[in-house]
Design a protein around this motif. Structure first.
Motif, PDB file in Angstrom:
ATOM      1  N   PHE A   5      41.667  95.077  22.854  1.00 57.63           N
ATOM      2  CA  PHE A   5      42.151  94.114  21.678  1.00 57.63           C
ATOM      3  C   PHE A   5      42.691  92.940  22.608  1.00 57.63           C
ATOM      4  CE2 PHE A   5      46.037  92.243  19.856  1.00 57.63           C
ATOM      5  CZ  PHE A   5      45.503  91.834  18.892  1.00 57.63           C
ATOM      6  N   VAL A   6      43.455  93.053  23.588  1.00 61.29           N
ATOM      7  CA  VAL A   6      43.826  92.079  24.486  1.00 61.29           C
ATOM      8  C   VAL A   6      42.664  91.272  25.040  1.00 61.29           C
ATOM      9  CG1 VAL A   6      45.288  91.528  26.463  1.00 61.29           C
ATOM     10  CG2 VAL A   6      46.166  93.083  24.848  1.00 61.29           C
ATOM     11  N   ALA A   7      41.633  92.084  25.487  1.00 64.40           N
ATOM     12  CA  ALA A   7      40.558  91.505  26.470  1.00 64.40           C
ATOM     13  C   ALA A   7      39.607  90.678  25.336  1.00 64.40           C
ATOM     14  CB  ALA A   7      39.943  92.482  27.100  1.00 64.40           C
ATOM     15  N   LEU A   8      39.465  91.155  24.138  1.00 63.91           N
ATOM     16  CA  LEU A   8      38.614  90.571  23.146  1.00 63.91           C
ATOM     17  C   LEU A   8      39.272  89.209  22.708  1.00 63.91           C
ATOM     18  CD1 LEU A   8      37.081  93.729  21.449  1.00 63.91           C
ATOM     19  CD2 LEU A   8      35.792  91.964  22.856  1.00 63.91           C
ATOM     20  N   PHE A   9      40.629  89.339  22.355  1.00 65.66           N
ATOM     21  CA  PHE A   9      41.195  88.171  21.426  1.00 65.66           C
ATOM     22  C   PHE A   9      41.887  87.457  22.609  1.00 65.66           C
ATOM     23  CE2 PHE A   9      40.042  91.368  18.313  1.00 65.66           C
ATOM     24  CZ  PHE A   9      39.629  90.293  17.224  1.00 65.66           C
ATOM     25  N   TRP A  10      41.819  87.640  23.826  1.00 60.63           N
ATOM     26  CA  TRP A  10      42.574  86.894  24.694  1.00 60.63           C
ATOM     27  C   TRP A  10      43.021  85.541  24.431  1.00 60.63           C
ATOM     28  CZ3 TRP A  10      46.050  87.977  28.500  1.00 60.63           C
ATOM     29  CH2 TRP A  10      46.236  87.155  29.535  1.00 60.63           C
ATOM     30  N   LYS A  11      42.013  84.743  24.056  1.00 59.98           N
ATOM     31  CA  LYS A  11      41.931  83.230  23.858  1.00 59.98           C
ATOM     32  C   LYS A  11      42.863  83.182  22.542  1.00 59.98           C
ATOM     33  CE  LYS A  11      38.803  81.023  21.944  1.00 59.98           C
ATOM     34  NZ  LYS A  11      37.565  80.221  21.588  1.00 59.98           N
ATOM     35  N   ALA A  38      61.192  95.835  27.541  1.00 56.94           N
ATOM     36  CA  ALA A  38      61.955  95.440  28.868  1.00 56.94           C
ATOM     37  C   ALA A  38      60.751  94.949  29.970  1.00 56.94           C
ATOM     38  CB  ALA A  38      62.564  96.746  29.316  1.00 56.94           C
ATOM     39  N   PRO A  39      59.784  95.586  29.990  1.00 51.98           N
ATOM     40  CA  PRO A  39      58.881  95.292  31.083  1.00 51.98           C
ATOM     41  C   PRO A  39      58.284  93.711  31.043  1.00 51.98           C
ATOM     42  CG  PRO A  39      58.277  97.408  30.429  1.00 51.98           C
ATOM     43  CD  PRO A  39      59.251  96.892  29.375  1.00 51.98           C
ATOM     44  N   ALA A  40      58.016  93.323  29.541  1.00 50.02           N
ATOM     45  CA  ALA A  40      57.525  91.906  29.419  1.00 50.02           C
ATOM     46  C   ALA A  40      58.581  90.987  29.686  1.00 50.02           C
ATOM     47  CB  ALA A  40      56.966  92.000  28.069  1.00 50.02           C
ATOM     48  N   ALA A  41      59.601  91.447  29.107  1.00 54.49           N
ATOM     49  CA  ALA A  41      60.735  90.580  29.382  1.00 54.49           C
ATOM     50  C   ALA A  41      61.191  90.207  30.750  1.00 54.49           C
ATOM     51  CB  ALA A  41      62.330  90.760  28.625  1.00 54.49           C
ATOM     52  N   THR A  42      61.193  91.334  31.454  1.00 52.17           N
ATOM     53  CA  THR A  42      61.241  90.975  33.059  1.00 52.17           C
ATOM     54  C   THR A  42      60.139  90.214  33.742  1.00 52.17           C
ATOM     55  OG1 THR A  42      62.346  93.329  33.207  1.00 52.17           O
ATOM     56  CG2 THR A  42      61.658  92.601  35.089  1.00 52.17           C
ATOM     57  N   ALA A  43      59.176  90.598  33.357  1.00 50.90           N
ATOM     58  CA  ALA A  43      57.718  89.509  33.716  1.00 50.90           C
ATOM     59  C   ALA A  43      58.179  88.281  33.133  1.00 50.90           C
ATOM     60  CB  ALA A  43      56.551  90.283  33.499  1.00 50.90           C
ATOM     61  N   PHE A  44      58.431  87.969  32.087  1.00 55.85           N
ATOM     62  CA  PHE A  44      58.567  86.727  31.604  1.00 55.85           C
ATOM     63  C   PHE A  44      59.662  85.982  32.590  1.00 55.85           C
ATOM     64  CE2 PHE A  44      61.136  83.498  28.943  1.00 55.85           C
ATOM     65  CZ  PHE A  44      60.128  82.874  28.334  1.00 55.85           C
ATOM     66  N   LEU A  45      60.594  86.552  33.228  1.00 54.08           N
ATOM     67  CA  LEU A  45      61.454  85.757  34.205  1.00 54.08           C
ATOM     68  C   LEU A  45      60.961  85.510  35.450  1.00 54.08           C
ATOM     69  CD1 LEU A  45      64.719  87.550  33.259  1.00 54.08           C
ATOM     70  CD2 LEU A  45      64.148  85.301  32.601  1.00 54.08           C
ATOM     71  N   LEU A  46      59.867  86.283  35.924  1.00 57.67           N
ATOM     72  CA  LEU A  46      59.134  86.041  37.075  1.00 57.67           C
ATOM     73  C   LEU A  46      57.881  85.205  37.307  1.00 57.67           C
ATOM     74  CD1 LEU A  46      59.103  90.161  38.022  1.00 57.67           C
ATOM     75  CD2 LEU A  46      60.826  88.423  38.733  1.00 57.67           C
ATOM     76  N   THR A  47      57.311  84.595  36.288  1.00 56.67           N
ATOM     77  CA  THR A  47      56.237  83.813  36.460  1.00 56.67           C
ATOM     78  C   THR A  47      56.043  83.015  35.187  1.00 56.67           C
ATOM     79  OG1 THR A  47      53.666  83.898  36.766  1.00 56.67           O
ATOM     80  CG2 THR A  47      54.778  85.817  35.338  1.00 56.67           C
ATOM     81  N   ASP A  48      55.301  81.917  35.362  1.00 58.40           N
ATOM     82  CA  ASP A  48      55.067  80.941  34.213  1.00 58.40           C
ATOM     83  C   ASP A  48      53.599  81.418  33.724  1.00 58.40           C
ATOM     84  OD1 ASP A  48      57.440  79.925  34.230  1.00 58.40           O
ATOM     85  OD2 ASP A  48      56.861  78.459  35.682  1.00 58.40           O
ATOM     86  N   ARG A  49      52.800  82.075  34.554  1.00 56.40           N
ATOM     87  CA  ARG A  49      51.324  82.057  33.871  1.00 56.40           C
ATOM     88  C   ARG A  49      51.170  83.485  33.120  1.00 56.40           C
ATOM     89  NH1 ARG A  49      49.511  77.404  35.233  1.00 56.40           N
ATOM     90  NH2 ARG A  49      47.212  78.424  35.175  1.00 56.40           N
ATOM     91  N   LEU A  50      50.450  83.217  32.018  1.00 54.55           N
ATOM     92  CA  LEU A  50      50.368  84.550  31.291  1.00 54.55           C
ATOM     93  C   LEU A  50      49.540  85.502  31.810  1.00 54.55           C
ATOM     94  CD1 LEU A  50      50.478  85.601  28.519  1.00 54.55           C
ATOM     95  CD2 LEU A  50      48.587  84.520  27.556  1.00 54.55           C
ATOM     96  N   HIS A  51      48.439  85.271  32.397  1.00 58.05           N
ATOM     97  CA  HIS A  51      47.685  86.594  33.225  1.00 58.05           C
ATOM     98  C   HIS A  51      48.527  87.089  34.145  1.00 58.05           C
ATOM     99  CE1 HIS A  51      46.793  82.924  35.776  1.00 58.05           C
ATOM    100  NE2 HIS A  51      46.670  84.116  36.722  1.00 58.05           N
ATOM    101  N   TRP A  52      49.375  86.427  34.910  1.00 55.89           N
ATOM    102  CA  TRP A  52      50.235  87.264  36.006  1.00 55.89           C
ATOM    103  C   TRP A  52      51.347  87.963  35.161  1.00 55.89           C
ATOM    104  CZ3 TRP A  52      48.966  88.380  40.262  1.00 55.89           C
ATOM    105  CH2 TRP A  52      48.010  87.828  41.192  1.00 55.89           C
ATOM    106  N   MET A  53      51.765  87.173  34.254  1.00 55.00           N
ATOM    107  CA  MET A  53      52.888  87.802  33.228  1.00 55.00           C
ATOM    108  C   MET A  53      52.470  89.142  32.812  1.00 55.00           C
ATOM    109  SD  MET A  53      54.866  86.603  30.011  1.00 55.00           S
ATOM    110  CE  MET A  53      56.019  87.551  28.865  1.00 55.00           C
TER     111      MET A  53
END
Length: 425
Positions: free
Chosen positions: A163-169, A221-236
């Protein structure tokens, strides 16, 4: 099952099952966090209870398909009711969400309690999961004994990745600017309900492993933690998935040390990692921001001292600029004293007799600073009807933040500024 990849089979499958929960939750949670819909994920994870209870009451079985269908129906109903109440009853979205999910959750608890009086359906398992015993109930897949919950979670993980790969954009645009997505022809509502449907499916798939309450931590929690570590969606997305795996490993091993429930300890670890990110994230952490403020304060104090020393020497004063005089002029305090020590340590200012003197490198740096100050004074004098004695203060602040590009643009609009001696500066 004795060992898997050299690891005790039960330990391996506990970590693997938890990793599947965490990574799938991280992928979905990334878009919930970006859309400021974390509470909706929480709401759906609770509100699936009546759907699960109703599916069990109708079918009399806990097989994955009816459970999944009931949970998805309840999850979509939660999202739909929240949306309708917010839109047509003119109720704030958070209030509508709170009313809907608490009402459905309470209804689910009542239904499960009623069902549990007649069949073996433990409300404690509903809340806390059965991760520790997951490896005891297996299915044979490609000749390998795999826990039943891991099979279900693997399917959910693969569907989520697809789902994420097909609807990434579409997910990316809807997450950051739903209005722009609509103008581009993307059906934001359809993407929204597809995401909510997957959140509901993930919730029920993870339900048996980590329970209804603890799945929320894995989802956010994992997503919220990643949100604080990067500004790039793919890296998040990637960082959130990696954090999910780390939580699984640390959660199981720490739980073994303290003889605690694995799912509960994993949630504690998730909260601990999030707090570490809140404190020490390179850009948005509290410590990092405080250090940046301290560095900025020291830089400004140091530049003020350099500018003062430069103007003192430029004026041809007969008395030396003493350290105490410089500190008083710079405002005093710990910042000025520290900045003066750093300037001496960097070889920009040295003690000369009873006073301070700029070195060659210090004079070069101070000259550029004073030049920016006078450029901005000239710019303000040209474009704003300010008296001369009102130009210094704004220029004194601007000199610290004028980069080379802005300086070039200002130099194109004003003549070369001059110092007290009339020489260009």
């Amino acid at each position: 099952m004795d060992t898997v990849f050299g690891m005790d089979a039960i330990v391996f499958w506990i970590i693997a099952t938890m990793a599947l929960v965490n990574v799938t939750g991280a992928l979905l949670g990334t878009f919930l966090v970006l859309r400021r819909m974390s509470l909706l994920g929480d709401a759906i994870s609770h509100a699936v209870l009546p759907g699960l209870a109703l599916a069990f009451m109708l079918t009399g079985t806990r097989e994955p398909f009816p459970m999944l269908a009931g949970a998805m129906a309840a999850g979509l109903l939660t999202a739909l009711l929240t949306h309708l109440i917010h839109r047509y009853a003119n109720v704030p979205e958070d209030a509508a969400m709170g009313v809907v999910f608490t009402s459905l959750f309470a209804l689910g608890v009542v239904m499960i309690t009623r069902v549990a009086t007649h069949v073996d359906l433990d409300p404690g398992c509903v809340l806390y999961g059965v991760l520790e015993s997951a490896a005891l109930d297996t299915r044979t897949v490609f000749g390998m004994e795999i826990p039943r919950v891991a099979v279900t979670l693997s399917a959910t993980f693969l569907v989520t990745v697809a789902f994420v790969a097909l609807f990434w954009k579409e997910l990316k645009i809807v997450s950051f600017d739903p209005q722009l997505a609509t103008t581009l022809g993307i059906n934001a509502d359809r993407v929204h309900y597809l995401l909510m449907g997957l959140v509901a499916a993930f919730t029920v798939a993870a339900f048996e492993a980590v329970g209804s309450i603890l799945v929320v931590a894995m989802l956010i929690a994992p997503a919220a933690t990643a949100f604080l570590l990067t500004d790039r969606l793919h890296w998040m997305t990637l960082i959130a998935a990696a954090i999910g795996i780390l939580i699984a490993i640390l959660g199981r091993n720490i739980a073994a040390v303290y003889d605690a429930p694995v799912a509960g300890m994993a949630s504690v670890v998730a909260g601990g990692l999030f707090m570490l990110a809140v404190l020490f994230a390179p850009r948005y952490g509290i410590v990092a921001r405080r250090l940046a403020q301290v560095r900025l304060g020291l830089r400004i104090s140091g530049e003020d001292l350099l500018g003062l020393a430069y103007r003192w020497q430029e004026s041809g004063a007969r008395t030396p600029l003493t350290a105490s005089g410089a500190l008083d002029a710079a405002g005093g305090g710990v910042a000025s004293r520290t900045a003066l020590w750093l300037l001496k340590r960097a070889g920009l200012l040295v003690k000369s007799g009873e006073g301070l003197r700029l070195t060659a490198s210090g004079e070069q740096r101070a000259s550029k600073l004073v030049h920016r100050h006078r450029l901005w004074e000239a710019y303000l004098a040209k474009h704003l009807p300010l008296p001369d004695d009102h130009l210094h203060s704004p220029a004194d602040r601007m000199e610290h933040f004028m980069d080379s590009e802005l300086q070039r643009q200002v130099e194109e609009q004003v003549p070369e500024p001059h110092g007290p001696s009339g020489a260009p500066r």
